[in-house]
Design an enzyme around this catalytic site. Structure first.
Site, PDB file in Angstrom:
ATOM      1  N   CYS A   2      17.501   0.076   5.840  1.00 39.86           N
ATOM      2  CA  CYS A   2      18.786  -0.598   6.013  1.00 39.86           C
ATOM      3  C   CYS A   2      18.714  -1.685   7.076  1.00 39.86           C
ATOM      4  O   CYS A   2      17.954  -1.579   8.039  1.00 39.86           O
ATOM      5  CB  CYS A   2      19.835   0.405   6.454  1.00 39.86           C
ATOM      6  SG  CYS A   2      19.900   1.873   5.455  1.00 39.86           S
ATOM      7  N   GLU A 490       1.702   0.965  -4.859  1.00 38.79           N
ATOM      8  CA  GLU A 490       2.937   0.425  -4.272  1.00 38.79           C
ATOM      9  C   GLU A 490       3.523  -0.721  -5.079  1.00 38.79           C
ATOM     10  O   GLU A 490       4.714  -0.777  -5.313  1.00 38.79           O
ATOM     11  CB  GLU A 490       2.606  -0.179  -2.908  1.00 38.79           C
ATOM     12  CG  GLU A 490       2.785   0.689  -1.736  1.00 38.79           C
ATOM     13  CD  GLU A 490       2.535  -0.119  -0.477  1.00 38.79           C
ATOM     14  OE1 GLU A 490       3.471  -0.258   0.290  1.00 38.79           O
ATOM     15  OE2 GLU A 490       1.405  -0.603  -0.261  1.00 38.79           O
ATOM     16  N   HIS A 506     -16.669  17.312  -7.361  1.00 42.73           N
ATOM     17  CA  HIS A 506     -15.910  18.512  -6.984  1.00 42.73           C
ATOM     18  C   HIS A 506     -14.543  18.532  -7.648  1.00 42.73           C
ATOM     19  O   HIS A 506     -13.640  19.227  -7.190  1.00 42.73           O
ATOM     20  CB  HIS A 506     -15.790  18.595  -5.461  1.00 42.73           C
ATOM     21  CG  HIS A 506     -17.132  18.681  -4.796  1.00 42.73           C
ATOM     22  ND1 HIS A 506     -17.914  19.814  -4.864  1.00 42.73           N
ATOM     23  CD2 HIS A 506     -17.852  17.768  -4.104  1.00 42.73           C
ATOM     24  CE1 HIS A 506     -19.054  19.589  -4.225  1.00 42.73           C
ATOM     25  NE2 HIS A 506     -19.049  18.344  -3.759  1.00 42.73           N
ATOM     26  N   LYS A 605      10.419  -1.619   4.337  1.00 37.53           N
ATOM     27  CA  LYS A 605       9.392  -2.170   5.215  1.00 37.53           C
ATOM     28  C   LYS A 605       9.249  -1.355   6.496  1.00 37.53           C
ATOM     29  O   LYS A 605       8.164  -1.100   6.964  1.00 37.53           O
ATOM     30  CB  LYS A 605       9.758  -3.622   5.554  1.00 37.53           C
ATOM     31  CG  LYS A 605       8.743  -4.345   6.413  1.00 37.53           C
ATOM     32  CD  LYS A 605       7.457  -4.575   5.652  1.00 37.53           C
ATOM     33  CE  LYS A 605       6.388  -5.230   6.474  1.00 37.53           C
ATOM     34  NZ  LYS A 605       5.059  -5.098   5.848  1.00 37.53           N
TER      35      LYS A 605
HETATM   36  C1  F6R Z   1       2.159   0.133   2.898  1.00 39.78           C
HETATM   37  C2  F6R Z   1       2.887   0.137   4.139  1.00 39.78           C
HETATM   38  C3  F6R Z   1       3.351   1.436   4.658  1.00 39.78           C
HETATM   39  C4  F6R Z   1       3.382   1.415   6.185  1.00 39.78           C
HETATM   40  C5  F6R Z   1       3.995   2.714   6.727  1.00 39.78           C
HETATM   41  C6  F6R Z   1       3.971   2.750   8.236  1.00 39.78           C
HETATM   42  O1  F6R Z   1       1.782  -1.149   2.508  1.00 39.78           O
HETATM   43  O2  F6R Z   1       3.140  -0.896   4.714  1.00 39.78           O
HETATM   44  O3  F6R Z   1       2.570   2.484   4.191  1.00 39.78           O
HETATM   45  O4  F6R Z   1       2.091   1.255   6.663  1.00 39.78           O
HETATM   46  O5  F6R Z   1       5.304   2.832   6.275  1.00 39.78           O
HETATM   47  O6  F6R Z   1       4.660   1.677   8.767  1.00 39.78           O
HETATM   48  P1  F6R Z   1       4.349   1.100  10.191  1.00 39.78           P
HETATM   49  O7  F6R Z   1       2.987   0.519  10.171  1.00 39.78           O
HETATM   50  O8  F6R Z   1       5.405   0.075  10.431  1.00 39.78           O
HETATM   51  O9  F6R Z   1       4.458   2.266  11.136  1.00 39.78           O
END
Ligand code: F6R
Length: 610
Positions: A2, A490, A506, A605
């Site tokens: 959000c 993703e 395995h 993000k």
């Molecule tokens: C995948 C991606 C996520 C982040 C994860 C951790 O491309 O970006 O897997 O790596 O949500 O986020 P941060 O790095 O902001 O702690």
């Protein structure tokens, strides 16, 4: 996740709010809304399911005017994505609220408020804040004090902004567990969950601390801590380019950010290597003392950042001679773990706000970790502020949800950390120089890899009708295979798994057939002969392979195998070099599949809830 934007100004703020929401779109959301107070002290609320553009169109058709307003992009947690559940939520046509985070005791509060006669329209946890503020206002002199009383009753995480249609001069904001940043203008002030939202209107920001409640008016910002005492939070100029929110010539942010990696890494290295040797102060004050005493490193992270931590474990144990464990933050924070003597906790996070990683850092302080270091891309973020040391990756704003340049610059930071710790554990000057020289060769090497884009684009055609894919690697390329698989799932929604190639027999070998493409990461290194045996195991079962390898590894394309020639590079930096072709492969597969590359479904993000 959000996003929040709010403003108190003399001019109409709807456009500023909508532009702010657009700039937060990269965080992932499913609905958007805005509320402003007009000159007649009426609350005008507009919400739309779907993209911010839909909200913008609705506001074009039916404009709202007013200088005080709040806006939100929602990523559903409680209640389906819908217009009714979208924020702002309103109580009695007067109190409007936007909220990031999760109110864990919302059921109890909802029952209490229903008992007081409040009617709930949505399924959200947020609506309890709205009615609670309305209720508290009945016995409070000011909106500020009503919000202060309200937040004391909330359990869970919140970054919230509240306004009252009867008061055009103020908005009240509160932070606990979800970041909020105040933006200072001339005769106007702003609030947002991320400075990106406010870059078109200001460059001066201060972050609220945990437990802070603030009153924002046009000419004044008053901040109060958990105890209600007035506090100052230092305002700083943001060193971020306004244009970092633009795609430029690229079709997607992800592609732009993939191509930015040579520059991002140059920025990450700049000023940190003095005469070819690492400047230890780059990690912050007291870094040398801390690294001197480190006997064990525990790395904590999530997702892509976890994969960079996995690579670092190979480096730390092999190059620095220091024991290292790595764990996913959401697991670490909920188990009793043993803390070895003189342990350094290293968190890795692009955003610096990931809820589980932050909770793990706070836990580590309680259970006896001697010190903490974060590898992070966002200055001023919670992890940076709460860690003893910080390595800022300097990748520049990353907008695409799928992490690219943040990942490779994390690896740069982790390699520098390996040198910094290794210095105190017998790493020779020659080895240090070898590593720093390899690092300096990286940007040019990555330019060579990016030149492979068109052949990788051709390769992507083979994946368009596939539902599954298997990625294989060995040693420090195993985490790169994992990262390749994560990128593919993703953004293209193809199910992908990664295995350490030695694990094939395995179990996963049972999956091999012509419908399961196998992607192999295969630079020439000490494990190449072992990996070649694994490749033969796949070939013998009719598997189709896509091998990313340098010429020294001696693979040749044939009926069952396509070889993509990656430039020869030093072993140390190979994990970084081999990441790029896999990023490009996922990108081009996603393009063929027509998915939303920059905002893949269901993802956010910055994951600020657990
Ligand atoms: C995948 C991606 C996520 C982040 C994860 C951790 O491309 O970006 O897997 O790596 O949500 O986020 P941060 O790095 O902001 O702690």
């Amino acid at each position: 996740m959000c996003g929040i934007v709010g403003a108190v100004a003399q001019r109409d703020v709807a456009d500023i709010l909508v532009e702010g929401l657009k700039r937060l779109e990269y965080r992932g959301y499913d609905s958007a809304g805005v509320a402003v107070i007009n000159n007649n002290n009426e609350l005008l609320t507009t919400k739309r399911l779907g993209k911010v553009q839909e909200l913008a169109q609705a506001l074009e058709q039916q404009p709202v005017t007013g200088g005080t307003g709040i806006a939100h992009t929602r990523w559903a947690t409680h209640g389906v994505p819908s217009e009714v559940n979208a924020h702002p939520h309103v109580s009695n046509n007067t109190i409007a609220v936007v909220h990031n985070g999760i109110i864990e005791n919302h059921q109890t509060l909802r029952s209490q408020l229903q008992g007081l006669g409040y009617e709930f329209l949505s399924q959200t946890d947020t609506e309890v804040i709205t009615h609670l503020v309305h209720h508290e206002l009945k016995t409070s002199d000011t909106l500020l004090s009503a919000v202060q009383k309200t937040v004391k009753q909330l359990e869970g995480a919140y970054g919230t902004v509240v306004m009252d249609s009867r008061d055009q001069d103020n908005i009240i904001v509160a932070r606990s567990g979800s970041p909020l940043v105040i933006g200072y203008g001339l005769g106007e002030n702003f609030i947002a969950s991320d400075i990106m939202a406010l870059l078109p209107v200001t460059r001066k920001f201060s972050y609220l601390e945990e437990g802070d409640v603030a009153q924002i008016s046009r000419f004044k910002v008053s901040i109060f801590d958990t105890n209600g005492e007035p506090v100052e939070r230092e305002a700083k100029d943001a060193n971020v380019s306004h244009d970092s929110g633009d795609k430029g010539e690229y079709r997607h942010y992800m592609l732009k950010e993939t191509y930015e990696q040579p520059t991002a890494i140059r920025n990450s290295l700049e000023g940190r290597l003095v005469n070819g040797m690492l400047d230890i102060n780059t990690f912050g004050e007291g870094a040398d003392e801390i690294f001197k005493n480190v006997e064990h490193v525990q790395i904590i992270a999530c997702g892509t950042s976890y994969h960079s931590g996995m690579v670092a474990r190979y480096w730390l144990e092999e190059l620095a001679g220091v024991s290292c464990n790595i764990e996913i933050a959401s697991e670490f924070r909920y188990r009793k773990s043993f803390v070895p003597k003189n342990s350094l906790l290293v968190t890795i996070s692009q955003s610096g706000e990931t809820a589980d990683t932050l909770a793990a850092l706070r836990l580590a302080k309680e259970i006896g970790y001697q010190s903490s270091l974060v590898i992070c891309n966002v200055p001023g973020s919670s992890l940076v502020r709460e860690s003893d040391l910080a390595f800022m990756t300097k990748a520049g704003a990353e907008i695409g949800v799928a992490s690219t340049k943040a990942f490779t610059t994390q690896l740069v930071g982790l390699l520098m950390m390996t040198v910094a710790i290794g210095q105190h554990h017998g790493m020779s000057d020659e080895k240090q120089t070898e590593i720093t020289q390899s690092l300096m060769s990286l940007p040019a090497k990555l330019d060579e890899v990016l030149a492979l884009a068109s052949s990788i684009e051709d390769l992507a055609e083979d994946f368009a009708d596939k539902h599954h894919a298997l990625f294989l690697g060995r040693g420090d390329q195993y985490p790169i295979a994992m990262e390749g698989a994560l990128k593919l799932k993703e953004i293209s929604y193809i199910h992908a798994e990664a295995y350490a190639a030695g694990e094939l027999k395995h179990g996963p070998l049972a999956l091999i057939d012509a419908e399961m493409p196998v992607i192999v990461v295969a630079p020439k290194n000490d494990l190449i002969e072992k990996l070649k045996s694994n490749v033969e195991e796949v070939r013998a079962r009719g598997g189709l392979m896509y091998v990313f390898a340098d010429s020294d590894a001696n693979f040749a394309s044939d009926d069952t195998m396509k070889v993509i020639n990656v430039p020869v590079c030093d072993d140390i930096i190979a994990p970084i070099v081999y990441t790029l072709p896999l990023q490009l492969l996922s990108y081009y597969v996603a393009i063929i599949k027509g998915t939303d590359v920059d905002q893949p479904r269901n993802l956010a993000k910055s994951v600020t809830v657990e």
